[in-house]
Write a protein that holds these residues in place. Structure first.
Motif, PDB file in Angstrom:
ATOM      1  N   GLU A  56      -6.989   0.917  -3.085  1.00  0.00           N
ATOM      2  CA  GLU A  56      -6.037   1.904  -2.568  1.00  0.00           C
ATOM      3  C   GLU A  56      -5.877   1.823  -1.052  1.00  0.00           C
ATOM      4  OE1 GLU A  56      -6.792   5.838  -3.872  1.00  0.00           O
ATOM      5  OE2 GLU A  56      -6.378   5.385  -5.989  1.00  0.00           O
ATOM      6  N   ASN A  57      -6.952   1.513  -0.340  1.00  0.00           N
ATOM      7  CA  ASN A  57      -6.855   1.455   1.129  1.00  0.00           C
ATOM      8  C   ASN A  57      -7.519   0.203   1.699  1.00  0.00           C
ATOM      9  OD1 ASN A  57      -9.452   2.266   0.493  1.00  0.00           O
ATOM     10  ND2 ASN A  57      -9.692   3.488   2.359  1.00  0.00           N
ATOM     11  N   ASP A  99       1.277   3.674   1.943  1.00  0.00           N
ATOM     12  CA  ASP A  99       1.991   4.051   3.168  1.00  0.00           C
ATOM     13  C   ASP A  99       3.138   3.090   3.490  1.00  0.00           C
ATOM     14  OD1 ASP A  99       0.613   1.808   3.897  1.00  0.00           O
ATOM     15  OD2 ASP A  99      -0.456   2.714   5.587  1.00  0.00           O
ATOM     16  N   PRO A 107      -8.883   0.788   6.979  1.00  0.00           N
ATOM     17  CA  PRO A 107      -9.038   0.011   5.745  1.00  0.00           C
ATOM     18  C   PRO A 107     -10.501  -0.135   5.341  1.00  0.00           C
ATOM     19  CG  PRO A 107      -8.595  -1.444   7.594  1.00  0.00           C
ATOM     20  CD  PRO A 107      -8.426  -0.045   8.111  1.00  0.00           C
ATOM     21  N   LEU A 118      -2.794  -1.014   8.719  1.00  0.00           N
ATOM     22  CA  LEU A 118      -3.414  -0.279   7.624  1.00  0.00           C
ATOM     23  C   LEU A 118      -4.438   0.703   8.212  1.00  0.00           C
ATOM     24  CD1 LEU A 118      -2.859  -0.580   4.586  1.00  0.00           C
ATOM     25  CD2 LEU A 118      -4.987  -1.863   4.403  1.00  0.00           C
ATOM     26  N   TYR A 137       0.826  -1.205   0.000  1.00  0.00           N
ATOM     27  CA  TYR A 137       0.000   0.000   0.000  1.00  0.00           C
ATOM     28  C   TYR A 137       0.864   1.261   0.000  1.00  0.00           C
ATOM     29  CZ  TYR A 137      -3.919  -3.107   0.756  1.00  0.00           C
ATOM     30  OH  TYR A 137      -4.859  -4.097   0.593  1.00  0.00           O
ATOM     31  N   SER A 159      -6.550  -3.634   9.911  1.00  0.00           N
ATOM     32  CA  SER A 159      -6.280  -2.552  10.858  1.00  0.00           C
ATOM     33  C   SER A 159      -5.241  -2.976  11.891  1.00  0.00           C
ATOM     34  CB  SER A 159      -7.571  -2.139  11.554  1.00  0.00           C
ATOM     35  OG  SER A 159      -7.341  -1.105  12.495  1.00  0.00           O
TER      36      SER A 159
END
Length: 459
Positions: free
Chosen positions: A398-399, A370, A432, A429, A368, A425
């Motif tokens: 994307e997330n 990040d 999410p 992430l 991802y 999570s």
């Protein structure tokens, strides 16, 4: 000790009893291997014909007492779909039914049952397989013991020749739950003094590195894709351990990973190959001449694209007959992996053929924006445990992820969405988003028509 742990300890003891003969069999000649295959095959057929309603019908014209290896093509092969359609009639214990097995797995999944053994003696393995098509298979005590012996006999043989002197600590990076077979199998050891630490494969790499630095294992057992990440961490100086043996499983092992391990620690990676249906079927020895097929425990028939049987060379698929584990016979079971098979020989097991390449199994990480990386096991551990799910495909977003399901009965997608969001999570992430949809068909490659279970977001 918890009741489940007592049952598991008994199974581990059985594995330790089987191991010495499994090690000796590595030195057998080709004639000895084929004699053992014939002996075990006749027992397997006799058991299946006598105790499995499905095989009583399928083997009605077969005389197990006089059956030869060359006679195997007389028996029709069986696919995963056929196994699931005929599950209750295939198993040899009438107390086992697919409905009850699924109920037990659901109870374990939901935390209502803490004993992973069904009826106190059967381990149930639910898997999405290389295609995402759900299957459920039964491991009895013999199957586990023999599978573990195949898994660890190369390592154990070397330990007999050169007893380990350093800290005996193995780090096993696998599924975090006993719902997946990797959690049951790979944290096993024939050495009562060896410590075992399990690290869930879905754990963020930074946390795995921290745990390994604190634990200082001398051996690592891991999914191949995780090993690639760990090698990079070691080369970059963040992972500071000195393993003397590394074993890879469950995913294709790349040459880049091998070279990275040599660069980081000066050792090669021992590769393994297998499936939930038949167990570990190939292990790499000290000669690194390919994966030694466990032909003393299974019969492997290789076929080309037209379905013609071949003895060596590139194969389109394998037909495997497992010669151990009487509760759920696997006789001429079709595995869709595409290996390259080489003749018997080599220093590790001269009587067995080897596999030098396996195509058709490729799991990828989701990376991802990040920087967080998510291993496919995060999704597999959840999606493989719902009996309603026939097949699945996970698209990275994307997330988060978009999950498409093919089901054979209604399913509460909200629960699956919530579970996956929580898992994503927990590994870092941020907020999410997961969308789960029931669809009529899944996206396949336009040319090969193969299904890619995990589809990464294009850059």
């Amino acid at each position: 000790m918890h009741h489940f742990e007592k049952l598991r300890a008994k199974n581990i003891q059985k594995f330790r009893e089987v191991l010495p003969s499994a090690i000796e069999q590595l030195d057998w000649s080709r004639d000895q291997i084929q004699a053992e295959q014939t002996r075990r095959l006749r027992l397997t057929l006799a058991n299946a014909k006598a105790n499995s309603p499905f095989y009583a019908e399928r083997l009605s014209a077969i005389d197990p007492a006089t059956f030869e290896l060359a006679d195997l093509p007389r028996i029709p092969p069986i696919t995963k779909a056929e196994v699931m359609e005929n599950w209750d009639r295939i198993v040899t214990d009438p107390a086992l039914t697919l409905e009850k097995a699924n109920e037990h797995l659901a109870a374990v999944r939901d935390g209502k049952e803490t004993n992973a053994y069904f009826l106190d003696k059967y381990y149930l393995c639910a898997t999405g397989g290389s295609s995402g098509h759900r299957g459920l298979f039964v491991w009895d005590a013999e199957l586990y013991a023999c599978c573990a012996a195949i898994t660890f006999r190369m390592e154990s043989k070397l330990d007999l020749l050169n007893p380990p002197t350093s800290n005996r600590r193995t780090a096993v990076i696998c599924a975090g739950s006993y719902l997946h077979a990797s959690r049951m199998l790979f944290p096993s050891s024939n050495d009562p003094e060896r410590e075992i630490k399990v690290i869930p494969a879905g754990t963020p790499i930074a946390q795995i590195v921290t745990a390994l630095n604190a634990y200082q294992p001398d051996r690592i057992i891991s999914y191949s894709s995780v090993l690639e990440e760990l090698c990079a961490e070691a080369v970059d100086g963040r992972l500071n351990i000195t393993p003397n043996r590394i074993s890879a499983n469950s995913e294709p092992l790349t040459e880049e990973a091998r070279e990275a391990a040599k660069k980081a620690w000066g050792i090669d990676i021992h590769n393994q190959w297998g499936s939930v249906e038949v167990g570990v079927a190939g292990s790499e020895g000290e000669g690194f001449e390919g994966l030694v097929l466990a032909e003393d425990f299974c019969v492997f028939e290789a076929a080309d694209e037209a379905g013609n049987l071949i003895t060596e060379g590139p194969a389109d698929h394998l037909i495997v007959t497992r010669l151990y584990g009487t509760t759920m016979p696997m006789i001429r079971y079709v595995l869709t992996d595409s290996p390259i098979i080489t003749p018997p020989g080599g220093k590790d097991a001269p009587g067995c053929r080897r596999i030098t390449e396996i195509r058709g199994r490729a799991d990828i990480w989701f990376t991802y924006a990040d920087g967080h990386k998510v291993h496919p096991m995060v999704f597999r551990e959840v999606l493989g445990q719902y009996a309603s799910i026939i097949e699945y495909q996970v698209h990275q977003t994307e997330n988060g992820a978009k999950v498409d399901l093919i089901t054979h009965q209604p399913i509460d997608s909200n629960i699956i969405e919530k579970t996956l969001r929580t898992k994503l999570s927990n590994i870092g992430l941020f907020e999410p988003k997961v969308d789960v949809s029931v669809v009529d068909k899944l996206e396949r490659h336009p040319e090969t028509n193969k299904l890619m279970r995990f589809v990464a977001l294009k850059a």
